[in-house]
Design an enzyme around this catalytic site. Structure first.
Site, PDB file in Angstrom:
ATOM      1  N   GLY A  88       0.589  -1.166   0.129  1.00 55.08           N
ATOM      2  CA  GLY A  88       0.028  -0.053  -0.113  1.00 55.08           C
ATOM      3  C   GLY A  88       0.806   1.368  -0.014  1.00 55.08           C
ATOM      4  O   GLY A  88       1.979   1.348   0.093  1.00 55.08           O
ATOM      5  N   GLY A  90       2.588   3.876   1.408  1.00 55.37           N
ATOM      6  CA  GLY A  90       3.209   4.062   2.697  1.00 55.37           C
ATOM      7  C   GLY A  90       3.732   5.291   3.057  1.00 55.37           C
ATOM      8  O   GLY A  90       4.055   5.838   3.879  1.00 55.37           O
ATOM      9  N   GLY A 124       7.186   7.625   6.239  1.00 56.69           N
ATOM     10  CA  GLY A 124       6.236   8.168   5.011  1.00 56.69           C
ATOM     11  C   GLY A 124       6.933   9.161   4.378  1.00 56.69           C
ATOM     12  O   GLY A 124       6.157  10.096   3.803  1.00 56.69           O
ATOM     13  N   ARG A 174       3.469  13.558  -8.155  1.00 61.47           N
ATOM     14  CA  ARG A 174       3.549  12.722  -9.252  1.00 61.47           C
ATOM     15  C   ARG A 174       2.133  12.895 -10.079  1.00 61.47           C
ATOM     16  O   ARG A 174       1.187  12.569  -9.115  1.00 61.47           O
ATOM     17  CB  ARG A 174       3.910  11.306  -8.751  1.00 61.47           C
ATOM     18  CG  ARG A 174       3.957  10.339  -9.831  1.00 61.47           C
ATOM     19  CD  ARG A 174       4.731   9.126  -9.334  1.00 61.47           C
ATOM     20  NE  ARG A 174       4.269   8.038  -8.351  1.00 61.47           N
ATOM     21  CZ  ARG A 174       4.677   7.320  -7.955  1.00 61.47           C
ATOM     22  NH1 ARG A 174       5.809   6.718  -8.320  1.00 61.47           N
ATOM     23  NH2 ARG A 174       3.645   6.322  -7.205  1.00 61.47           N
ATOM     24  N   ASP A 250       4.251  -4.867  -7.351  1.00 63.71           N
ATOM     25  CA  ASP A 250       3.544  -3.481  -6.961  1.00 63.71           C
ATOM     26  C   ASP A 250       4.438  -2.448  -7.661  1.00 63.71           C
ATOM     27  O   ASP A 250       3.852  -1.351  -7.605  1.00 63.71           O
ATOM     28  CB  ASP A 250       3.741  -3.472  -5.533  1.00 63.71           C
ATOM     29  CG  ASP A 250       5.323  -3.435  -4.969  1.00 63.71           C
ATOM     30  OD1 ASP A 250       5.788  -4.644  -5.473  1.00 63.71           O
ATOM     31  OD2 ASP A 250       5.803  -2.471  -4.492  1.00 63.71           O
ATOM     32  N   ASN A 251       5.118  -2.461  -8.515  1.00 62.31           N
ATOM     33  CA  ASN A 251       5.623  -1.603  -9.326  1.00 62.31           C
ATOM     34  C   ASN A 251       5.332  -1.606 -10.638  1.00 62.31           C
ATOM     35  O   ASN A 251       6.207  -0.989 -11.491  1.00 62.31           O
ATOM     36  CB  ASN A 251       7.325  -1.475  -8.926  1.00 62.31           C
ATOM     37  CG  ASN A 251       7.640  -1.040  -7.662  1.00 62.31           C
ATOM     38  OD1 ASN A 251       6.852  -0.424  -6.911  1.00 62.31           O
ATOM     39  ND2 ASN A 251       8.729  -1.237  -7.101  1.00 62.31           N
TER      40      ASN A 251
HETATM   41  P1  AMP Z   1       8.774   1.339  -3.271  1.00 66.31           P
HETATM   42  O1  AMP Z   1      10.299   0.967  -3.003  1.00 66.31           O
HETATM   43  O2  AMP Z   1       8.790   2.775  -3.626  1.00 66.31           O
HETATM   44  O3  AMP Z   1       8.348   0.375  -4.256  1.00 66.31           O
HETATM   45  O4  AMP Z   1       7.931   1.028  -1.913  1.00 66.31           O
HETATM   46  C1  AMP Z   1       7.713  -0.446  -1.585  1.00 66.31           C
HETATM   47  C2  AMP Z   1       6.908  -0.178  -0.339  1.00 66.31           C
HETATM   48  O5  AMP Z   1       7.479   0.256   0.731  1.00 66.31           O
HETATM   49  C3  AMP Z   1       5.633   0.386  -0.651  1.00 66.31           C
HETATM   50  O6  AMP Z   1       4.505   0.046  -0.021  1.00 66.31           O
HETATM   51  C4  AMP Z   1       5.843   1.862  -0.264  1.00 66.31           C
HETATM   52  O7  AMP Z   1       5.066   2.607   0.131  1.00 66.31           O
HETATM   53  C5  AMP Z   1       6.737   1.492   1.050  1.00 66.31           C
HETATM   54  N1  AMP Z   1       7.691   2.568   1.484  1.00 66.31           N
HETATM   55  C6  AMP Z   1       8.834   2.830   0.997  1.00 66.31           C
HETATM   56  N2  AMP Z   1       9.253   3.716   1.676  1.00 66.31           N
HETATM   57  C7  AMP Z   1       8.788   4.339   2.526  1.00 66.31           C
HETATM   58  C8  AMP Z   1       8.637   5.056   3.724  1.00 66.31           C
HETATM   59  N3  AMP Z   1       9.999   5.925   3.940  1.00 66.31           N
HETATM   60  N4  AMP Z   1       7.805   5.140   4.724  1.00 66.31           N
HETATM   61  C9  AMP Z   1       6.850   4.387   4.324  1.00 66.31           C
HETATM   62  N5  AMP Z   1       6.436   3.373   3.469  1.00 66.31           N
HETATM   63  C10 AMP Z   1       7.709   3.226   2.668  1.00 66.31           C
HETATM   64 MG    MG Z   2       6.509   0.766  -5.311  1.00 67.58          MG
END
Ligand code: AMP
Ligand code: MG
Length: 492
Positions: A88, A90, A124, A174, A250-251
């Site tokens: 989700g 985050g 976050g 974005r 998820d990406n």
């Molecule tokens: P990503 O690496 O952007 O594809 O993120 C993978 C997952 O980790 C997603 O659910 C993001 O929302 C969560 N996430 C990544 N960085 C953070 C952060 N600094 N705080 C909270 N959630 C994060």
């Molecule tokens: Mg992601």
């Protein structure tokens, strides 16, 4: 006057388990460091009003624009092959959707805007470096003509985020056709919530694949559509030397846009096994693996859709396999056609594939720069006296000479003039890509010295990747040995 966002939200009207309603967390001292004015206009926003202290507060999540219905979207996903039933948003919050000037519905999302119920152990927040990287690379992809999310703005928050060290915090705005991912389908499928899968499928059909709504079997046609767009997208990535770096489910966007720029990179030397991401220890997401991984991700999507295909599971699986079977052919056709254009062929003949393989082989063995080899090849197509600049890309220049003889024999079979060929090659072989050492230098100047001039200049260069721009010739050059970037990081 206050900035008006003409929101027309649709995702927030889906069932309550699709998202969590959550507002951005206010930050100390937002400062706008970049506004994408043409994109603002495209979205029906007034750039002058966004470029104000109030606009900066909105783009930092400190103030909610009227009509916003902020939500964090629920999704799951396979990360490096491991299923995580709940990920989700985050650190991202969807403010809402607008209909752009072309009638396309676009999400406006803040990334780095504070914790949500999906933050797990994260804060976050986003650091300035990854925000600038996503801004640069997503806008470069757009200028290259490759489907991608866009960047509307970057603000610094006036707060620090703690990573390995304390870094300036930032928020990226974005813009996406939508943020629905393969992982969004997996979220509902993993819970056995077939109604949820169906509601999501209906939403994305309506939004991204309206032509399939009339089909006898709309959910099958949806999978066909996603397969086709992903096949085309990954071919486009390979043709410019792009490595996504984290092709988790998820990406992987359902709309077919490149999404979630983390440890992504454009390669310098051609190497099919190239990996930059520090977290990709096994090379799962290496340059040359990307087509295979895209199909793997699409197979996870197909699994989610099985209950919509047929009550008879065996039949549903057979139908899914049939549709997934198209991926390789679609990918290969797009990739081969793109490569033919890159070496200046207008038509198609037996032996073309072997000719192209011969070049790629020689490039890999001779550590030839991917971008410059093709760009300079265009000049050589115009005038053989420019061969020297292609040869210079090869450790052993003779490797090019041998290939060039075969290439010229093949070109001679086509009626087009050298000048027509040169022009056609210039619009498919970029001179400028966001080279890793340039991106790192921009991030260092901004983070260490609050200096955004290098960022602005790099964006200017990358906005016209297919033009020679002689005044920026240095940006076309590969890194010197001591400038080489060996690893990239998500920085999350
Ligand atoms: P990503 O690496 O952007 O594809 O993120 C993978 C997952 O980790 C997603 O659910 C993001 O929302 C969560 N996430 C990544 N960085 C953070 C952060 N600094 N705080 C909270 N959630 C994060
Ligand atoms: Mg992601």
């Amino acid at each position: 006057m206050t900035v008006h966002f003409p929101f027309q939200n649709s995702y927030a009207a889906l069932p309550a388990n699709f998202f969590a309603r959550v507002a951005p967390t206010p930050v100390a001292a937002p400062r706008l460091i970049k506004l994408n004015r043409p994109l603002a206009v495209q979205l029906g926003l007034d750039p002058d009003l966004l470029d104000t202290p109030e606009g900066a507060e909105i783009l930092a999540g400190k103030r909610l624009p009227e009509g916003a219905d902020p939500i964090a979207m629920a999704y799951a996903g396979h990360q490096f092959g491991q299923f995580v039933p709940q990920l989700g948003d985050g650190r991202a919050i969807l403010l809402g959707e607008v209909i752009d000037r072309d009638g396309v519905r676009r999400d406006i999302q803040l990334k780095g805007s504070g914790p949500t119920p999906f933050s797990r152990r994260g804060d976050g927040r986003a650091a300035l470096g990854p925000v600038l990287r996503e801004y640069i690379v997503s806008e470069a992809m757009f200028a290259l003509g490759i489907p991608t999310t866009r960047s509307l703005a970057a603000v610094i928050t006036g707060e620090h985020v703690i990573r390995e060290t304390a870094l300036p915090g930032a928020v990226l705005t974005r813009v996406a056709a939508s943020h629905v991912r393969v992982g969004t389908f997996q979220f509902f499928a993993a819970r056995g919530d077939t109604d949820g899968v169906r509601a999501l499928a209906d939403h994305v059909i309506n939004r991204h694949y309206p032509e399939v709504a009339k089909s006898d079997r709309p959910y099958h046609a949806l999978l066909e559509g996603v397969v086709a767009r992903q096949a085309e997208l990954v071919a486009r990535w390979l043709l410019v030397g792009f490595i996504h770096g984290v092709m988790n489910t998820d990406n992987t966007s359902i709309s077919g846009e490149t999404i979630d720029y983390g440890p992504c990179a454009f390669m310098d030397d051609y190497n099919p096994a190239q990996v930059y991401s520090s977290i990709d220890e096994m090379g799962r997401y290496a340059y040359g693996n990307q087509p295979r991984i895209a199909l793997w991700n699409l197979t996870r999507l197909a699994e989610c859709l099985l209950p919509l295909f047929s009550d008879d599971q065996e039949k549903a699986i057979e139908q899914a396999q049939f549709i997934l079977g198209d991926f390789s052919e679609k990918f290969s056709a797009a990739y081969a056609a793109g490569l033919r254009r890159k070496i200046g062929l207008f038509g198609e003949r037996d032996g073309d594939e072997a000719l192209i393989e011969g070049l790629l082989d020689a490039m890999a063995k001779n550590q030839a720069d991917f971008t410059l080899t093709f760009r300079r090849l265009g000049d050589a197509a115009l005038d053989a006296s420019a061969d020297e600049n292609v040869r210079a890309q090869f450790m052993d220049p003779q490797a090019f000479d041998e290939w060039a003889t075969r290439w010229r024999e093949r070109l001679a079979l086509e009626p087009q003039t050298p000048s027509e060929r040169h022009s056609a090659m210039c619009v498919v072989n970029p001179a400028f890509i966001p080279r890793n050492h340039r991106v790192e230098a921009v991030i260092a100047a901004a983070t260490n010295d609050d200096n955004y001039a290098p960022f602005e200049e790099l964006l200017t260069v990358l906005s016209k990747p297919y033009d020679d721009q002689p005044q920026y010739a240095a940006y076309a050059e590969p890194p010197l040995p001591d400038q080489r970037v060996l690893q990239t990081f998500c920085g999350t």
